[in-house]
Motif scaffolding. Structure first.
Motif, PDB file in Angstrom:
ATOM      1  N   CYS A  44      35.704  48.936  34.981  1.00  0.00           N
ATOM      2  CA  CYS A  44      36.029  47.986  35.917  1.00  0.00           C
ATOM      3  C   CYS A  44      35.145  46.681  36.074  1.00  0.00           C
ATOM      4  CB  CYS A  44      36.241  48.848  37.302  1.00  0.00           C
ATOM      5  SG  CYS A  44      37.188  50.160  37.262  1.00  0.00           S
ATOM      6  N   LEU A  45      35.631  45.687  36.754  1.00  0.00           N
ATOM      7  CA  LEU A  45      34.972  44.502  37.005  1.00  0.00           C
ATOM      8  C   LEU A  45      34.474  44.309  38.405  1.00  0.00           C
ATOM      9  CD1 LEU A  45      36.692  41.853  34.689  1.00  0.00           C
ATOM     10  CD2 LEU A  45      34.612  43.053  34.178  1.00  0.00           C
ATOM     11  N   GLN A  46      35.999  44.338  39.086  1.00  0.00           N
ATOM     12  CA  GLN A  46      35.489  44.337  40.931  1.00  0.00           C
ATOM     13  C   GLN A  46      36.755  44.849  41.312  1.00  0.00           C
ATOM     14  OE1 GLN A  46      35.473  39.754  41.336  1.00  0.00           O
ATOM     15  NE2 GLN A  46      37.001  39.459  39.861  1.00  0.00           N
ATOM     16  N   PRO A  47      36.799  46.157  41.164  1.00  0.00           N
ATOM     17  CA  PRO A  47      37.830  47.080  41.567  1.00  0.00           C
ATOM     18  C   PRO A  47      37.935  47.220  43.052  1.00  0.00           C
ATOM     19  CG  PRO A  47      35.947  48.489  40.961  1.00  0.00           C
ATOM     20  CD  PRO A  47      35.468  47.024  40.736  1.00  0.00           C
ATOM     21  N   LYS A  48      39.125  47.423  43.594  1.00  0.00           N
ATOM     22  CA  LYS A  48      39.583  47.859  45.132  1.00  0.00           C
ATOM     23  C   LYS A  48      40.715  48.678  44.810  1.00  0.00           C
ATOM     24  CE  LYS A  48      38.872  43.150  46.348  1.00  0.00           C
ATOM     25  NZ  LYS A  48      37.667  43.222  47.215  1.00  0.00           N
ATOM     26  N   ALA A  49      40.615  49.826  45.770  1.00  0.00           N
ATOM     27  CA  ALA A  49      41.763  51.006  45.831  1.00  0.00           C
ATOM     28  C   ALA A  49      42.696  50.527  47.088  1.00  0.00           C
ATOM     29  CB  ALA A  49      41.022  52.272  46.070  1.00  0.00           C
ATOM     30  N   MET A  76      43.485  46.893  51.131  1.00  0.00           N
ATOM     31  CA  MET A  76      42.750  47.432  50.001  1.00  0.00           C
ATOM     32  C   MET A  76      41.216  47.500  50.331  1.00  0.00           C
ATOM     33  SD  MET A  76      43.387  44.376  47.203  1.00  0.00           S
ATOM     34  CE  MET A  76      42.794  42.795  47.485  1.00  0.00           C
ATOM     35  N   VAL A  77      40.604  48.474  49.768  1.00  0.00           N
ATOM     36  CA  VAL A  77      39.302  48.775  49.929  1.00  0.00           C
ATOM     37  C   VAL A  77      38.397  48.541  48.605  1.00  0.00           C
ATOM     38  CG1 VAL A  77      37.826  50.448  50.966  1.00  0.00           C
ATOM     39  CG2 VAL A  77      39.962  50.340  51.878  1.00  0.00           C
ATOM     40  N   GLY A  78      37.189  47.917  48.759  1.00  0.00           N
ATOM     41  CA  GLY A  78      36.280  47.640  47.539  1.00  0.00           C
ATOM     42  C   GLY A  78      35.711  49.073  47.341  1.00  0.00           C
ATOM     43  N   LEU A  79      35.272  49.245  45.974  1.00  0.00           N
ATOM     44  CA  LEU A  79      34.759  50.547  45.417  1.00  0.00           C
ATOM     45  C   LEU A  79      33.415  50.109  44.976  1.00  0.00           C
ATOM     46  CD1 LEU A  79      37.712  51.568  43.471  1.00  0.00           C
ATOM     47  CD2 LEU A  79      37.281  52.474  45.602  1.00  0.00           C
ATOM     48  N   ILE A 127      44.211  51.487  41.656  1.00  0.00           N
ATOM     49  CA  ILE A 127      42.851  50.575  41.543  1.00  0.00           C
ATOM     50  C   ILE A 127      43.381  49.376  40.826  1.00  0.00           C
ATOM     51  CG2 ILE A 127      40.571  50.687  40.650  1.00  0.00           C
ATOM     52  CD1 ILE A 127      42.698  53.877  40.844  1.00  0.00           C
ATOM     53  N   VAL A 128      43.172  48.297  41.793  1.00  0.00           N
ATOM     54  CA  VAL A 128      43.701  46.887  41.379  1.00  0.00           C
ATOM     55  C   VAL A 128      42.271  46.258  41.006  1.00  0.00           C
ATOM     56  CG1 VAL A 128      45.592  46.447  42.653  1.00  0.00           C
ATOM     57  CG2 VAL A 128      43.288  45.872  43.801  1.00  0.00           C
ATOM     58  N   ASP A 129      42.052  45.199  40.133  1.00  0.00           N
ATOM     59  CA  ASP A 129      41.029  44.777  39.738  1.00  0.00           C
ATOM     60  C   ASP A 129      41.374  43.243  38.921  1.00  0.00           C
ATOM     61  OD1 ASP A 129      38.436  44.210  38.938  1.00  0.00           O
ATOM     62  OD2 ASP A 129      38.440  45.785  37.160  1.00  0.00           O
ATOM     63  N   SER A 130      40.861  42.505  39.292  1.00  0.00           N
ATOM     64  CA  SER A 130      41.024  40.918  38.873  1.00  0.00           C
ATOM     65  C   SER A 130      40.201  40.552  37.839  1.00  0.00           C
ATOM     66  CB  SER A 130      40.921  40.151  40.169  1.00  0.00           C
ATOM     67  OG  SER A 130      41.224  38.730  39.624  1.00  0.00           O
ATOM     68  N   ARG A 131      40.645  40.063  36.768  1.00  0.00           N
ATOM     69  CA  ARG A 131      39.954  39.639  35.829  1.00  0.00           C
ATOM     70  C   ARG A 131      39.754  38.129  36.066  1.00  0.00           C
ATOM     71  NH1 ARG A 131      42.076  44.242  35.363  1.00  0.00           N
ATOM     72  NH2 ARG A 131      44.258  43.211  35.191  1.00  0.00           N
ATOM     73  N   ILE A 132      40.017  37.482  37.337  1.00  0.00           N
ATOM     74  CA  ILE A 132      39.681  36.225  37.716  1.00  0.00           C
ATOM     75  C   ILE A 132      38.263  36.366  38.649  1.00  0.00           C
ATOM     76  CG2 ILE A 132      40.419  34.272  39.158  1.00  0.00           C
ATOM     77  CD1 ILE A 132      42.057  34.847  36.574  1.00  0.00           C
ATOM     78  N   ALA A 133      37.356  35.604  38.458  1.00  0.00           N
ATOM     79  CA  ALA A 133      36.160  35.627  39.163  1.00  0.00           C
ATOM     80  C   ALA A 133      36.160  35.552  40.692  1.00  0.00           C
ATOM     81  CB  ALA A 133      35.165  34.414  38.684  1.00  0.00           C
ATOM     82  N   ASP A 134      35.662  36.537  41.335  1.00  0.00           N
ATOM     83  CA  ASP A 134      35.768  36.501  42.779  1.00  0.00           C
ATOM     84  C   ASP A 134      36.870  36.695  43.496  1.00  0.00           C
ATOM     85  OD1 ASP A 134      32.738  36.154  42.768  1.00  0.00           O
ATOM     86  OD2 ASP A 134      32.988  33.933  42.436  1.00  0.00           O
ATOM     87  N   TRP A 135      37.767  37.282  42.765  1.00  0.00           N
ATOM     88  CA  TRP A 135      39.106  37.265  43.604  1.00  0.00           C
ATOM     89  C   TRP A 135      39.756  36.289  43.935  1.00  0.00           C
ATOM     90  CZ3 TRP A 135      42.723  41.199  43.559  1.00  0.00           C
ATOM     91  CH2 TRP A 135      42.260  42.605  42.968  1.00  0.00           C
ATOM     92  N   LYS A 136      39.397  35.174  43.250  1.00  0.00           N
ATOM     93  CA  LYS A 136      39.842  33.735  43.841  1.00  0.00           C
ATOM     94  C   LYS A 136      41.306  33.401  43.012  1.00  0.00           C
ATOM     95  CE  LYS A 136      35.365  31.739  45.168  1.00  0.00           C
ATOM     96  NZ  LYS A 136      34.362  30.534  44.874  1.00  0.00           N
TER      97      LYS A 136
END
Length: 261
Positions: free
Chosen positions: A97-102, A234-237, A137-146
């Protein structure tokens, strides 16, 4: 297909292992639905050609508050691949994962095809073989979820992994709209919600998904898994987290985000 869209698709694929990329504003207007889905489709074809198998779809942006935040009036969708499934009670390696949230959701497994571009929630209900509690589990390949709408669509709906409860239930008799959700992280409540948060009823989101895909010539099929959208925030992991979601009347599922610390 535009070389710029091909290049954007490559950048997103490489981000899975090379790290998040800047927002795609230089290529995609924030509301460019056609361009964003074209990028998603390029990568879907690429991954299928490299052996990944499609097992279903996910609906996203199903909460009105999130739609308002991104300035859109519709949900979006992404593809679920077989290697995105995490066993109930299993372990997800944080290095994947990079910056995952659930987020906790209600999922459907179809017992019949949904081929009509006019599919209704009633028709979806008739096609559902089983209902499950799910964690996406979501995870953005875009920096900082912007992200904008186009960013998340191009990035396969910011999808990553999912967990389903083991024993699905028949739909008949379930109050999906009124079903209360609680998601715990390390035994502490981290998110709560209700089925009505998903376009009033998760069946509405599933019907939107069925109509949209049918119009694209990619109808939902028997056996497909549908993630209908988040029931709450959603919640960060963090590595070592134990995440458990329960939905009233439907069941629970859980996973470990790496080994316990």
């Amino acid at each position: 297909m535009s070389e710029k869209l091909q290049q954007t698709a490559r950048e997103l694929r490489e981000a899975y292992t090379g790290g998040a990329v800047p927002p795609l504003r230089h290529i995609l207007d924030p509301f460019d639905s056609d361009g964003a889905y074209a990028v998603q489709e390029i990568n879907t074809r690429f991954w299928k050609a490299h052996g990944r198998k499609i097992v279903g779809r996910k609906a996203g942006l199903t909460a009105e508050a999130v739609q308002r935040q991104l300035g859109v009036d519709q949900p979006d969708f992404g593809v679920l691949f077989d290697d995105m499934s995490i066993a109930n009670g299993g372990v997800l390696d944080p290095d994947r994962c990079l910056q995952p949230k659930a987020e906790a959701e209600i999922a459907f497994i179809l017992g019949a095809d949904l081929q009509s571009p006019e599919t209704t929630p009633v028709q979806v209900a008739q096609a559902v073989a089983s209902v499950h509690t799910a964690i996406e589990i979501v995870d953005s390949r875009i920096a900082d979820w912007k992200i904008t709408f186009a960013d998340t669509v191009a990035d396969n709906g910011s999808s990553a992994f999912f967990v389903l409860s083991d024993d699905g239930l028949p739909l008949e008799g379930l109050d999906l709209a009124g079903a209360a959700m609680r998601m715990k992280v390390n035994e502490k409540t981290a998110s709560t919600g209700i089925g009505a948060a998903v376009l009033g009823n998760p069946l509405n989101a599933a019907a939107w998904l069925a109509r949209t895909l049918a119009k694209r010539g990619e109808p939902l099929r028997t056996g497909d898994i549908l993630l209908a959208g988040a029931l709450g925030p959603m919640v960060g992991l963090a590595p070592g987290d134990w995440v458990e979601a329960s939905v009233e009347g439907i069941g629970s599922c859980a996973f470990a985000f790496g080994e316990a610390q």
